[in-house]
Design a protein around this motif. Structure first.
Motif, mmCIF file in Angstrom:
data_model
loop_
_atom_site.group_PDB
_atom_site.id
_atom_site.type_symbol
_atom_site.label_atom_id
_atom_site.label_comp_id
_atom_site.label_asym_id
_atom_site.label_seq_id
_atom_site.Cartn_x
_atom_site.Cartn_y
_atom_site.Cartn_z
ATOM 1 N N MET A 1 0.847 -1.192 0.000
ATOM 2 C CA MET A 1 0.000 0.000 0.000
ATOM 3 C C MET A 1 0.884 1.244 0.000
ATOM 4 O O MET A 1 1.817 1.341 0.777
ATOM 5 C CB MET A 1 -0.877 -0.028 1.263
ATOM 6 N N THR A 2 0.614 2.165 -0.886
ATOM 7 C CA THR A 2 1.399 3.393 -0.952
ATOM 8 C C THR A 2 0.632 4.525 -0.277
ATOM 9 O O THR A 2 -0.502 4.813 -0.640
ATOM 10 C CB THR A 2 1.668 3.791 -2.416
ATOM 11 N N GLU A 24 1.502 1.642 -5.655
ATOM 12 C CA GLU A 24 1.193 0.218 -5.713
ATOM 13 C C GLU A 24 -0.295 0.055 -6.009
ATOM 14 O O GLU A 24 -1.137 0.597 -5.300
ATOM 15 C CB GLU A 24 1.515 -0.407 -4.364
ATOM 16 N N LEU A 25 -0.584 -0.688 -7.077
ATOM 17 C CA LEU A 25 -1.959 -0.828 -7.530
ATOM 18 C C LEU A 25 -2.375 -2.291 -7.450
ATOM 19 O O LEU A 25 -1.759 -3.155 -8.071
ATOM 20 C CB LEU A 25 -2.026 -0.323 -8.976
ATOM 21 N N GLU A 26 -3.409 -2.567 -6.661
ATOM 22 C CA GLU A 26 -3.923 -3.930 -6.521
ATOM 23 C C GLU A 26 -4.670 -4.343 -7.787
ATOM 24 O O GLU A 26 -5.262 -3.500 -8.448
ATOM 25 C CB GLU A 26 -4.925 -3.969 -5.361
ATOM 26 N N PRO A 27 -4.696 -5.655 -8.109
ATOM 27 C CA PRO A 27 -5.532 -6.115 -9.223
ATOM 28 C C PRO A 27 -6.999 -5.758 -8.973
ATOM 29 O O PRO A 27 -7.415 -5.638 -7.822
ATOM 30 C CB PRO A 27 -5.336 -7.627 -9.212
ATOM 31 N N LEU A 28 -7.744 -5.584 -10.063
ATOM 32 C CA LEU A 28 -9.156 -5.223 -9.928
ATOM 33 C C LEU A 28 -10.029 -6.441 -10.157
ATOM 34 O O LEU A 28 -9.690 -7.319 -10.937
ATOM 35 C CB LEU A 28 -9.494 -4.136 -10.961
ATOM 36 N N GLU A 29 -11.155 -6.478 -9.462
ATOM 37 C CA GLU A 29 -12.130 -7.560 -9.627
ATOM 38 C C GLU A 29 -13.309 -7.002 -10.409
ATOM 39 O O GLU A 29 -13.931 -6.059 -9.973
ATOM 40 C CB GLU A 29 -12.737 -7.911 -8.292
ATOM 41 N N VAL A 38 -0.389 -3.448 -15.411
ATOM 42 C CA VAL A 38 1.025 -3.609 -15.764
ATOM 43 C C VAL A 38 1.550 -2.242 -16.203
ATOM 44 O O VAL A 38 1.031 -1.685 -17.164
ATOM 45 C CB VAL A 38 1.202 -4.638 -16.903
ATOM 46 N N PRO A 39 2.535 -1.658 -15.524
ATOM 47 C CA PRO A 39 3.198 -2.206 -14.337
ATOM 48 C C PRO A 39 2.290 -2.158 -13.118
ATOM 49 O O PRO A 39 1.337 -1.410 -13.092
ATOM 50 C CB PRO A 39 4.390 -1.269 -14.165
ATOM 51 N N GLU A 40 2.657 -2.988 -12.096
ATOM 52 C CA GLU A 40 1.849 -3.002 -10.884
ATOM 53 C C GLU A 40 2.090 -1.773 -10.013
ATOM 54 O O GLU A 40 1.325 -1.497 -9.102
ATOM 55 C CB GLU A 40 2.140 -4.265 -10.067
ATOM 56 N N ARG A 41 3.221 -1.093 -10.291
ATOM 57 C CA ARG A 41 3.490 0.149 -9.559
ATOM 58 C C ARG A 41 3.684 1.278 -10.566
ATOM 59 O O ARG A 41 4.806 1.718 -10.801
ATOM 60 C CB ARG A 41 4.746 0.008 -8.693
ATOM 61 N N PRO A 42 2.595 1.723 -11.193
ATOM 62 C CA PRO A 42 2.759 2.790 -12.177
ATOM 63 C C PRO A 42 3.190 4.097 -11.501
ATOM 64 O O PRO A 42 2.914 4.303 -10.313
ATOM 65 C CB PRO A 42 1.355 2.943 -12.768
#
Ligand SMILES: [Zn+2]
Ligand SMILES: [Zn+2]
Length: 169
Positions: A1-2, A24-29, A38-42
């Motif tokens: 978590m950022t 930091e970006l979590e996957p979305l449901e 992608v990237p997971e940390r844009p």
């Protein structure tokens, strides 16, 4: 978590702070499927502008989302371009509208904010291509790879029941 500590930035009214932050970006449901950034940390650009009554917060980021096509389940990906704005009043009083849900104890939850903003920017239908033909409702084969029709069978309720059963297996 950022998170971003707002105590580290002291602004007077009219002043602005602008910086690039990796978020930091979590996957979305969506619809029970996972969509992965992608990237997971844009890298996002955070802008804070102090006004006489509060703080205007702006977040800009670009990322690419990868996940299954909603029609045929093949890989799909697309770019999202997010611009989001929040406001935090210096003396918000009772009104929730004058505060952002992403600030707690002077800490700005950039991951939660970016996640919600990306979710809002997703298209209604995530498809591998605009004209994706989807899966055959009778036999379940990919109609993009094997275009076909089942003459008469589609209207036969026994086949429909069978294909439903197959879906569950
Ligand atoms: Zn598709
Ligand atoms: Zn078929």
């Amino acid at each position: 978590m950022t998170t971003f500590n707002l105590r580290n930035v002291k602004l007077r009214p009219g002043e602005q702070f602008r910086d690039a932050v990796e978020v930091e970006l979590e996957p979305l449901e969506v619809g029970g499927q996972r969509y992965v950034p992608v990237p997971e940390r844009p890298e996002a650009v955070l802008t804070l502008s102090q006004t006489s009554s509060g703080l205007v917060l702006e977040l800009e980021l670009q990322t690419r989302i990868h996940g299954p096509c909603m029609r045929c389940l093949a890989d799909a990906s697309f770019d999202v371009d997010v611009r989001s704005r929040e406001y935090q009043a210096t003396s918000p009083g009772e009104s929730d509208e004058l505060t952002t849900p992403y600030i707690a104890d002077s800490k700005l939850d950039l991951s939660a904010w970016a996640h919600d903003a990306v979710a809002l920017a997703l298209p209604d239908k995530i498809l591998c291509r605009e004209a994706c033909a989807g899966l055959c409702p009778v036999c379940g084969k990919d109609l993009n790879r094997e275009p076909h029709e089942h003459e008469g069978e589609a209207s036969d309720p026994r086949w429909a029941a069978l294909s439903e059963l197959k879906d569950r297996l």
